[in-house]
Write a protein that holds these residues in place. Sequence first.
Motif, PDB file in Angstrom:
ATOM      1  N   ALA A 149     -10.857  -4.678  -5.111  1.00  9.79           N
ATOM      2  CA  ALA A 149      -9.653  -5.432  -5.131  1.00  9.79           C
ATOM      3  C   ALA A 149      -8.686  -4.757  -5.614  1.00  9.79           C
ATOM      4  O   ALA A 149      -7.319  -4.744  -4.882  1.00  9.79           O
ATOM      5  CB  ALA A 149      -9.756  -6.873  -5.849  1.00  9.79           C
ATOM      6  N   GLU A 150      -8.522  -3.918  -6.474  1.00  8.59           N
ATOM      7  CA  GLU A 150      -7.659  -3.020  -6.965  1.00  8.59           C
ATOM      8  C   GLU A 150      -7.298  -2.063  -5.960  1.00  8.59           C
ATOM      9  O   GLU A 150      -6.088  -1.920  -5.662  1.00  8.59           O
ATOM     10  CB  GLU A 150      -7.902  -2.308  -8.365  1.00  8.59           C
ATOM     11  N   GLU A 151      -8.196  -1.516  -5.471  1.00  8.36           N
ATOM     12  CA  GLU A 151      -7.906  -0.417  -4.449  1.00  8.36           C
ATOM     13  C   GLU A 151      -7.388  -1.017  -3.129  1.00  8.36           C
ATOM     14  O   GLU A 151      -6.270  -0.480  -2.254  1.00  8.36           O
ATOM     15  CB  GLU A 151      -9.273   0.101  -3.909  1.00  8.36           C
ATOM     16  N   GLU A 152      -7.359  -2.302  -2.716  1.00  4.93           N
ATOM     17  CA  GLU A 152      -6.964  -3.100  -1.712  1.00  4.93           C
ATOM     18  C   GLU A 152      -5.342  -3.345  -1.884  1.00  4.93           C
ATOM     19  O   GLU A 152      -4.667  -3.141  -1.135  1.00  4.93           O
ATOM     20  CB  GLU A 152      -7.725  -4.370  -1.219  1.00  4.93           C
ATOM     21  N   VAL A 153      -5.258  -3.642  -3.329  1.00  6.97           N
ATOM     22  CA  VAL A 153      -3.832  -3.803  -3.577  1.00  6.97           C
ATOM     23  C   VAL A 153      -3.155  -2.660  -3.623  1.00  6.97           C
ATOM     24  O   VAL A 153      -1.868  -2.512  -2.772  1.00  6.97           O
ATOM     25  CB  VAL A 153      -3.810  -4.638  -4.902  1.00  6.97           C
ATOM     26  N   ILE A 175       0.837   1.201   2.188  1.00  5.60           N
ATOM     27  CA  ILE A 175       0.947   0.537   3.518  1.00  5.60           C
ATOM     28  C   ILE A 175       2.527   0.194   3.545  1.00  5.60           C
ATOM     29  O   ILE A 175       3.598   0.572   4.339  1.00  5.60           O
ATOM     30  CB  ILE A 175       0.243  -0.279   4.116  1.00  5.60           C
ATOM     31  N   GLU A 176       2.893  -0.839   2.565  1.00  7.87           N
ATOM     32  CA  GLU A 176       4.335  -1.399   2.475  1.00  7.87           C
ATOM     33  C   GLU A 176       5.300  -0.364   2.453  1.00  7.87           C
ATOM     34  O   GLU A 176       6.397  -0.355   3.038  1.00  7.87           O
ATOM     35  CB  GLU A 176       4.278  -2.413   1.664  1.00  7.87           C
ATOM     36  N   SER A 177       4.837   0.643   1.244  1.00  6.90           N
ATOM     37  CA  SER A 177       5.914   1.501   1.074  1.00  6.90           C
ATOM     38  C   SER A 177       6.202   2.545   2.182  1.00  6.90           C
ATOM     39  O   SER A 177       7.435   2.790   2.500  1.00  6.90           O
ATOM     40  CB  SER A 177       5.301   2.552   0.025  1.00  6.90           C
ATOM     41  N   GLN A 178       5.171   3.012   2.901  1.00  9.28           N
ATOM     42  CA  GLN A 178       5.282   3.783   4.385  1.00  9.28           C
ATOM     43  C   GLN A 178       6.027   3.072   5.167  1.00  9.28           C
ATOM     44  O   GLN A 178       7.005   3.591   5.951  1.00  9.28           O
ATOM     45  CB  GLN A 178       3.723   4.179   4.719  1.00  9.28           C
ATOM     46  N   LYS A 179       5.646   1.738   5.460  1.00  9.48           N
ATOM     47  CA  LYS A 179       6.497   0.947   6.306  1.00  9.48           C
ATOM     48  C   LYS A 179       8.008   1.064   6.035  1.00  9.48           C
ATOM     49  O   LYS A 179       8.758   1.054   6.779  1.00  9.48           O
ATOM     50  CB  LYS A 179       6.014  -0.440   6.608  1.00  9.48           C
ATOM     51  N   LEU A 180       8.372   0.867   4.678  1.00 14.91           N
ATOM     52  CA  LEU A 180       9.690   0.817   4.169  1.00 14.91           C
ATOM     53  C   LEU A 180      10.375   2.177   4.230  1.00 14.91           C
ATOM     54  O   LEU A 180      11.428   2.278   4.860  1.00 14.91           O
ATOM     55  CB  LEU A 180       9.926   0.460   2.870  1.00 14.91           C
TER      56      LEU A 180
END
Length: 214
Positions: A57-61, A67-72
């Motif tokens: 779960a931690e790795e998924e977070v 992914i969100e940082s790369q998208k931003l």
Amino acid sequence: MTSENDRPEAGSGQPDPAEGTPRFTDKRRIDPETGEVRQPTPEEQVLADAESIAQGAEEEVVLEGLIESQKLAAERLEELQRAQAAHYNLEQQYSAYVKRSKAEVLAAHDRGVASLAEALIPVLDDIELARQHGDLSGPFLSIAEKLTTTLQRFGVEQYGQAGEAFDPAVHEALMHSHSAEVTEPTVQMVLQHGYRTADRILRAARVAVVDPEG
């Protein structure tokens, strides 16, 4: 039977049998006595599964955050590229505007000079006739020379000489004759001088032309 007085006092440091014996979990995979791989107990397996789930779960977070940082970052890069493209286009438009403005100013200047020179051509013809007849002297000579010098400074040139080759682009033939002494159409006499600037003929030189015989 054990009485209340037989129980250890609180704080004595001895475990209370009523509370149960403390249990320890050995997480070592290798048995220290036999050296073989130990099989986890059910409790150890539950704990291991729980840790694995928590770690997943931690790795998924973390992955979702990455992914969100790369998208931003991609969005910000795209915005920066659009801003740079807009700035480049604006610079090109400004550069084109400056060049166009300079060209328009220069063209307007040339048109103004040409218009003034064309208006003065009759005066220049009178000055030339007075010079040919010897009537140009004194103060009038000084004024005529200043006028000619001023026009020359603005790029207005007088042209047309006897003996030069006839060019219909810059000469206007008012008279024709033939002679065996020439091999091509030639200006025999300048009746009125022509005037021009660097890029236009203000008035063609009016000349008498002699053509080859035959």
